[in-house]
Design a protein around this motif. Structure first.
Motif, PDB file in Angstrom:
ATOM      1  N   LEU A   1       0.835  -1.200   0.000  1.00 10.75           N
ATOM      2  CA  LEU A   1       0.000   0.000   0.000  1.00 10.75           C
ATOM      3  C   LEU A   1       0.874   1.256   0.000  1.00 10.75           C
ATOM      4  CD1 LEU A   1      -2.876  -1.004   2.432  1.00 10.75           C
ATOM      5  CD2 LEU A   1      -2.727  -1.240  -0.034  1.00 10.75           C
TER       6      LEU A   1
ATOM      7  N   ALA B   1      -8.192  -3.317   0.754  1.00 12.34           N
ATOM      8  CA  ALA B   1      -7.541  -2.092   1.231  1.00 12.34           C
ATOM      9  C   ALA B   1      -7.011  -1.278   0.059  1.00 12.34           C
ATOM     10  CB  ALA B   1      -6.410  -2.442   2.196  1.00 12.34           C
TER      11      ALA B   1
ATOM     12  N   LEU C   1      -9.812   0.540  -1.554  1.00 12.03           N
ATOM     13  CA  LEU C   1     -10.233   1.704  -0.759  1.00 12.03           C
ATOM     14  C   LEU C   1      -9.363   2.894  -1.097  1.00 12.03           C
ATOM     15  CD1 LEU C   1     -11.016   0.436   2.827  1.00 12.03           C
ATOM     16  CD2 LEU C   1     -12.515   1.633   1.261  1.00 12.03           C
ATOM     17  N   MET C   2      -8.077   2.607  -1.380  1.00  9.98           N
ATOM     18  CA  MET C   2      -7.165   3.709  -1.689  1.00  9.98           C
ATOM     19  C   MET C   2      -7.240   4.111  -3.147  1.00  9.98           C
ATOM     20  SD  MET C   2      -3.931   2.438   0.443  1.00  9.98           S
ATOM     21  CE  MET C   2      -2.921   3.515  -0.521  1.00  9.98           C
ATOM     22  N   GLY C   3      -7.957   3.347  -3.946  1.00 13.26           N
ATOM     23  CA  GLY C   3      -8.120   3.723  -5.335  1.00 13.26           C
ATOM     24  C   GLY C   3      -7.177   3.006  -6.269  1.00 13.26           C
TER      25      GLY C   3
ATOM     26  N   ALA D   1      -2.927   9.935 -16.828  1.00 17.97           N
ATOM     27  CA  ALA D   1      -3.165  11.007 -15.862  1.00 17.97           C
ATOM     28  C   ALA D   1      -2.332  12.233 -16.184  1.00 17.97           C
ATOM     29  CB  ALA D   1      -2.842  10.529 -14.469  1.00 17.97           C
TER      30      ALA D   1
ATOM     31  N   MET E   1      -6.293   8.290   0.318  1.00 24.32           N
ATOM     32  CA  MET E   1      -6.424   7.588   1.603  1.00 24.32           C
ATOM     33  C   MET E   1      -5.087   6.947   1.977  1.00 24.32           C
ATOM     34  SD  MET E   1      -8.945   4.489   2.673  1.00 24.32           S
ATOM     35  CE  MET E   1     -10.439   5.372   2.330  1.00 24.32           C
ATOM     36  N   ARG E   2      -4.719   7.125   3.236  1.00 21.78           N
ATOM     37  CA  ARG E   2      -3.438   6.570   3.685  1.00 21.78           C
ATOM     38  C   ARG E   2      -3.531   5.058   3.849  1.00 21.78           C
ATOM     39  NH1 ARG E   2      -0.865  10.241   8.386  1.00 21.78           N
ATOM     40  NH2 ARG E   2      -0.941  12.252   7.324  1.00 21.78           N
ATOM     41  N   PRO E   3      -2.380   4.362   3.663  1.00 16.67           N
ATOM     42  CA  PRO E   3      -2.389   2.902   3.847  1.00 16.67           C
ATOM     43  C   PRO E   3      -2.914   2.499   5.220  1.00 16.67           C
ATOM     44  CG  PRO E   3      -0.322   3.568   2.851  1.00 16.67           C
ATOM     45  CD  PRO E   3      -1.082   4.826   3.158  1.00 16.67           C
TER      46      PRO E   3
ATOM     47  N   ALA F   1      -6.612   2.728   5.315  1.00 19.07           N
ATOM     48  CA  ALA F   1      -7.242   1.664   4.525  1.00 19.07           C
ATOM     49  C   ALA F   1      -7.209   0.346   5.300  1.00 19.07           C
ATOM     50  CB  ALA F   1      -6.529   1.504   3.191  1.00 19.07           C
ATOM     51  N   ILE F   2      -6.048   0.043   5.908  1.00 20.66           N
ATOM     52  CA  ILE F   2      -5.918  -1.217   6.654  1.00 20.66           C
ATOM     53  C   ILE F   2      -6.908  -1.239   7.816  1.00 20.66           C
ATOM     54  CG2 ILE F   2      -4.379  -2.556   8.136  1.00 20.66           C
ATOM     55  CD1 ILE F   2      -2.072  -1.616   6.332  1.00 20.66           C
TER      56      ILE F   2
ATOM     57  N   LEU G   1      -9.739   0.397   8.128  1.00 23.23           N
ATOM     58  CA  LEU G   1     -11.114   0.260   7.637  1.00 23.23           C
ATOM     59  C   LEU G   1     -11.406  -1.190   7.266  1.00 23.23           C
ATOM     60  CD1 LEU G   1     -11.619   3.446   5.435  1.00 23.23           C
ATOM     61  CD2 LEU G   1     -12.685   2.914   7.602  1.00 23.23           C
ATOM     62  N   VAL G   2     -10.409  -1.852   6.615  1.00 26.00           N
ATOM     63  CA  VAL G   2     -10.616  -3.247   6.216  1.00 26.00           C
ATOM     64  C   VAL G   2     -10.753  -4.134   7.451  1.00 26.00           C
ATOM     65  CG1 VAL G   2      -9.564  -5.227   5.094  1.00 26.00           C
ATOM     66  CG2 VAL G   2      -9.475  -2.998   4.004  1.00 26.00           C
TER      67      VAL G   2
ATOM     68  N   SER H   1     -16.077  -1.224   4.071  1.00 30.01           N
ATOM     69  CA  SER H   1     -15.462  -1.151   2.739  1.00 30.01           C
ATOM     70  C   SER H   1     -15.955   0.065   1.952  1.00 30.01           C
ATOM     71  CB  SER H   1     -15.734  -2.436   1.973  1.00 30.01           C
ATOM     72  OG  SER H   1     -17.121  -2.627   1.869  1.00 30.01           O
ATOM     73  N   LEU H   2     -16.667   0.989   2.610  1.00 35.12           N
ATOM     74  CA  LEU H   2     -17.161   2.220   1.994  1.00 35.12           C
ATOM     75  C   LEU H   2     -17.825   1.965   0.638  1.00 35.12           C
ATOM     76  CD1 LEU H   2     -14.230   4.689   2.709  1.00 35.12           C
ATOM     77  CD2 LEU H   2     -16.137   4.114   4.166  1.00 35.12           C
TER      78      LEU H   2
ATOM     79  N   THR I   1     -12.641   5.700  -5.491  1.00 33.93           N
ATOM     80  CA  THR I   1     -11.397   6.175  -4.881  1.00 33.93           C
ATOM     81  C   THR I   1     -10.297   6.254  -5.929  1.00 33.93           C
ATOM     82  OG1 THR I   1     -10.910   3.903  -4.273  1.00 33.93           O
ATOM     83  CG2 THR I   1     -11.814   5.303  -2.560  1.00 33.93           C
ATOM     84  N   ALA I   2      -9.312   7.114  -5.653  1.00 32.09           N
ATOM     85  CA  ALA I   2      -8.114   7.196  -6.493  1.00 32.09           C
ATOM     86  C   ALA I   2      -6.946   7.473  -5.565  1.00 32.09           C
ATOM     87  CB  ALA I   2      -8.258   8.285  -7.537  1.00 32.09           C
ATOM     88  N   LEU I   3      -5.737   7.202  -6.067  1.00 31.25           N
ATOM     89  CA  LEU I   3      -4.555   7.307  -5.202  1.00 31.25           C
ATOM     90  C   LEU I   3      -4.220   8.748  -4.856  1.00 31.25           C
ATOM     91  CD1 LEU I   3      -2.262   4.612  -6.753  1.00 31.25           C
ATOM     92  CD2 LEU I   3      -3.155   4.618  -4.447  1.00 31.25           C
ATOM     93  N   ASN I   4      -4.367   9.663  -5.831  1.00 36.54           N
ATOM     94  CA  ASN I   4      -4.062  11.060  -5.533  1.00 36.54           C
ATOM     95  C   ASN I   4      -4.967  11.965  -6.358  1.00 36.54           C
ATOM     96  OD1 ASN I   4      -2.888  11.053  -8.118  1.00 36.54           O
ATOM     97  ND2 ASN I   4      -0.922  10.401  -7.244  1.00 36.54           N
TER      98      ASN I   4
ATOM     99  N   GLU J   1      -4.379  13.962  -8.750  1.00 36.87           N
ATOM    100  CA  GLU J   1      -4.137  13.912 -10.188  1.00 36.87           C
ATOM    101  C   GLU J   1      -4.919  12.758 -10.842  1.00 36.87           C
ATOM    102  OE1 GLU J   1      -0.082  13.239 -11.083  1.00 36.87           O
ATOM    103  OE2 GLU J   1      -0.122  14.629 -12.764  1.00 36.87           O
ATOM    104  N   LEU J   2      -4.773  11.563 -10.243  1.00 37.09           N
ATOM    105  CA  LEU J   2      -5.462  10.394 -10.787  1.00 37.09           C
ATOM    106  C   LEU J   2      -6.978  10.550 -10.636  1.00 37.09           C
ATOM    107  CD1 LEU J   2      -3.075   7.586  -9.494  1.00 37.09           C
ATOM    108  CD2 LEU J   2      -3.431   8.254 -11.861  1.00 37.09           C
TER     109      LEU J   2
END
Lengths: 282, 133
Positions: free
Chosen positions: A192, A227, A230-232, A281, B82-84, B87-88, B90-91, B96-97, B102-105, B107-108
């Protein structure tokens, strides 16, 4: 049972009076146990040092191994067991290095020809002291070995969970070996974190090197995938061998809508296809 | 009470949460966002939670509600960064929302919204086909 001050001073005299003789006998007994794995000179040096340690403790009037005067002796003993443990000698061989002192002492007392009831009582008291010293050595030996084992376990954990970048925006985790909770946690965190650091929206979890997949392993993998979602980021599981596929079905493990591929190559092809389907992107 | 700023960038509303998400703050954000989507007519909402150490079940539910409200108002919501550790957690908690993209940042997230958005029709209708005799 501590040594009385009389006994201690007689012990000190004995050690001092027969210093060379004692070292020689001691080294011989220890050397016969090691069968040439340590050189005679090396052993003689170690035994000589230990003997001086015992002597210093007795001169200081130490009745017991816990006494202040025995500090130097304790240091020497734990040094000895540390070296022995690191060189791969067994616990038995390490303890014998100290126990042999009793045999050497007995030899000297016997040889002196003036053995009486006092000598016997003294010898029993010396023996008790040497026993405690040997037990102390044994303790330190075990401690050092445990440290070695935990260090190695940690190194193994570090070594066995690399996260590699396969392509632009694609990282892979080749899992090797059995996946227990501790390792699964490390893999999950590292994967992650790498996703965030490299902002890769795809991850491939390759389980080619996992010898067996049971419900617990599957649970860990599924958690990681959820997980990451969730982060995308999207995870693909690859490297599922035929027997593993059969086990997974037999156990009734559901991977749901998670993409699974037979080989890493297939997974990479799948991801690149997904990636090209959407605009970059940047 | 602290408020979370809502920034308009092009066709997107950007919300970057930099403060502790207390329940009141979350509810206020939900209201503000609904107002702003209607006022600006934006079609995308990006919520950046990269500064959040903790996402509890209430915040998680509020995020899901915001996503639903935006969808009703024809705006797509993406939660990004979302930070690792979050996420951990929440899991592990079994949250699981669902219904949240969701996207990493950021930009994405913007790329994701741009991809959803159909190519804007050229103003003035279709070009006249060039007559070829």
């Amino acid at each position: 049972m501590a040594l009385s001050s009389d006994e201690a001073s007689r012990f000190a005299d004995l050690l001092k009076g027969h210093s060379d003789e004692l070292t020689r006998r001691w080294t011989e007994i220890v050397a016969s146990n090691f069968r040439g794995r340590l050189s005679h000179a090396e052993l003689e040096r170690q035994m000589g040092e230990l003997q001086r340690g015992f002597q210093a403790a007795m001169d200081g009037g130490a009745g017991d191994l816990d006494a202040d005067a025995s500090g130097e002796l304790r240091g020497l003993l734990s040094d000895l067991s540390t070296t022995r443990a690191r060189q791969g000698f067994s616990a038995n061989e390490t303890a014998v290095s100290v126990y042999a002192l009793k045999e050497a002492l007995l030899g000297i007392l016997d040889g002196s020809g003036e053995a009486d009831a006092t000598t016997l009582r003294d010898f029993v008291a010396y023996s008790a002291f040497v026993d405690r010293a040997a037990l102390f050595t044994f303790d330190s030996y075990v401690r050092v070995r445990e440290e070695l084992i935990s260090d190695q376990a940690e190194q193994l954990l570090e070594l066995s969970t690399p996260v590699v970048k396969l392509w632009d925006g694609v990282v892979a985790v080749p899992l090797v070996g059995t996946l227990d909770s501790a390792r699964a946690q490390v893999v999950m965190e590292r994967l992650l974190q790498t996703l965030v650091d490299t902002s890769s929206p795809y991850a491939i979890i390759d389980i080619t090197g996992v010898p067996a997949v049971d419900t617990q392993v599957a649970q860990h993998v599924l958690k990681t995938v959820v997980a990451a979602r969730l982060m995308g980021a999207e995870c693909i599981i690859s490297g599922i061998r035929p027997q593993i596929a059969q086990t997974i079905v037999a156990l009734g493990i559901e991977f749901g809508d998670i993409a699974t591929k037979a080989t890493l190559a297939d997974a990479l092809r799948h991801v690149i296809k997904l990636n090209s389907a959407q605009p970059k992107a940047r | 009470m602290e408020r979370v700023p809502v920034l308009k960038i092009g066709d997107i509303l950007l919300v970057s949460i930099q403060i502790d998400m207390e329940d009141q703050v979350a509810l206020q954000l939900q209201e503000d966002l609904a107002d702003r989507i209607v006022a600006t007519g934006c079609h995308g909402v990006i919520i950046d939670i990269s500064a959040l150490d903790i996402v509890d079940s209430f915040v998680g539910r509020t995020l899901a509600t915001i996503a639903s409200i935006s969808r009703v108002l024809d705006a797509e919501t993406v939660v990004v960064g979302m930070r690792p550790a979050v996420a951990i957690t929440l899991v592990e908690l079994g949250l699981s929302l669902p219904g949240i993209r969701t996207a990493l940042n950021v930009e994405l997230g913007m790329a994701m919204l741009a991809q959803d958005e159909p190519e804007p029709e050229p103003v003035g209708g279709e070009e006249e086909p060039v007559a070829t005799s």
